[in-house]
Scaffold this active site. Sequence first.
Site, PDB file in Angstrom:
ATOM      1  N   HIS A  91      -5.276 174.241  28.018  1.00 18.96           N
ATOM      2  CA  HIS A  91      -6.120 173.661  27.139  1.00 18.96           C
ATOM      3  C   HIS A  91      -5.408 172.967  25.982  1.00 18.96           C
ATOM      4  O   HIS A  91      -5.780 171.841  25.699  1.00 18.96           O
ATOM      5  CB  HIS A  91      -6.964 174.625  26.800  1.00 18.96           C
ATOM      6  N   CYS A 147     -15.875 163.293  34.191  1.00 22.03           N
ATOM      7  CA  CYS A 147     -14.908 162.001  33.851  1.00 22.03           C
ATOM      8  C   CYS A 147     -13.808 162.037  34.973  1.00 22.03           C
ATOM      9  O   CYS A 147     -13.065 162.954  35.359  1.00 22.03           O
ATOM     10  CB  CYS A 147     -14.334 162.039  32.662  1.00 22.03           C
ATOM     11  N   CYS A 207     -10.371 162.420  33.941  1.00 22.98           N
ATOM     12  CA  CYS A 207     -10.215 163.913  33.437  1.00 22.98           C
ATOM     13  C   CYS A 207      -9.948 164.645  34.564  1.00 22.98           C
ATOM     14  O   CYS A 207      -9.331 165.792  34.446  1.00 22.98           O
ATOM     15  CB  CYS A 207     -11.430 164.156  32.388  1.00 22.98           C
TER      16      CYS A 207
END
Length: 472
Positions: A255, A394, A397
């Site tokens: 992350h 997305c 993404c």
Amino acid sequence: MSRVVRSAGSGQGAVVSAVQLLVALSFFPGVVEAQVTGVLDDCLCDIDSIDNFNTYKIFPKMKKLQERDYFRYYKVNLKRPCPFWAEDGHCSIKDCHVEPCPESKIPVGIKAGSSNKYLKMANDTKELEDCEQANKLGAINSTLSNQSKEAFIDWARYDDSQDHFCELDDERSPAAQYVDLLLNPERYTGYKGPSAWRVWNSIYEENCFKPRSVYRPLNPLAPSRGEDDGESFYTWLEGLCLEKRVFYKLISGLHASINLHLCANYLLEETWGKPSWGPNIKEFKRRFDPVETKGEGPRRLKNLYFLYLIELRALSKVAPYFERSVVDLYTGNVEEDADTKTLLLNIFQDTKSFPMHFDEKSMFAGDKKGAKSLKEEFRLHFKNISRIMDCVGCDKCRLWGKLQTQGLGTALKILFSEKEIQKLPENSPSKGFQLTRQEIVALLNAFGRLSTSIRELQNFKVLLQHSRCHCM
């Protein structure tokens, strides 16, 4: 580092500049704190050693490797439905779009499955021609030896799903397409809101391990996190077993790495239809500054370094697999393919020379039955996270999320297949351990992303110091 204060050119002026810099930094302890130094938890490696190793040995070579034809094209299915909840529509922002290779540009011989010889095109070829190259990468060279042909056939048939930590895309699916990673770089697209929040929340809350006594959301970007904010939140982590601590650190590190990429390649402005991308210091501080994150930002960055060590260890362990003559990084261009493999083996030598590797043998080392059960739980949780990537709205993404998740999953597969790797035959295919091209491309590009993240972190340190000094 570039000079941040102008001097008069004399020795006295240089001294004054240095004093001004030190005084400026003394007013901003967060800048120094944000550099994240010291020894990482659960391993005996210090951050400065990783920075130097990455900057001077790994990063330049990984950048070159990712530009090679074998590693720049990734076959992915971006149309798989979300398996966990009804999709709320795909991102309509133009920067979310991924440009795949048009079906019309795929050679007939590739569609028919017959062998083709890949011909290198000029460097100034158009995007569509680049895509045509991509679809030839899976072809088998008719000039290969019978032994190598058998290896390719064996790999195609090989099914080691029990060892997979990821849900792999079916490359034979009509929806799977080649994507040129260089033409679709990872950067901030504007994708955010409930859809993005749901993905990360599901990853943290439904798949990471935590004690029942912990009520505070694991997601570091949760809007309401109670009294357990910041550094104090991590006290619960110490009560978990090593394996469960590692799991959380891997997800947190991934992350953090993704957030660093977005901060470093942010849409700064758009004039006359021409976007300008670059580092966004404000966004970086929001996600990592010790003050703005109540002490948690440096923890996230430490988890990035921990993830880097895990994947670095995997590369050093898998080196024997690629050192065999039977393994060929085939694109059809004999000279380039040889250079690519030489570069890759050179990177492996560097990874093996690193003196402070994470010791994966310390994991799943308890009683055999308990260790086996925990490993399977670990594997299934991570596999579930790889499936969540199909819920990202997305496309760009989703592309990079799937690639980096699969890369980490491949690294874990390698770390827990040491015995099988040691038994690999030199001149024939192995039935105990195999990597598909999709896994190889994901593994090296995922590590390349981590290497870039750490390099970008160094850039942000300089930018922060520069901006602080100019504010004086």
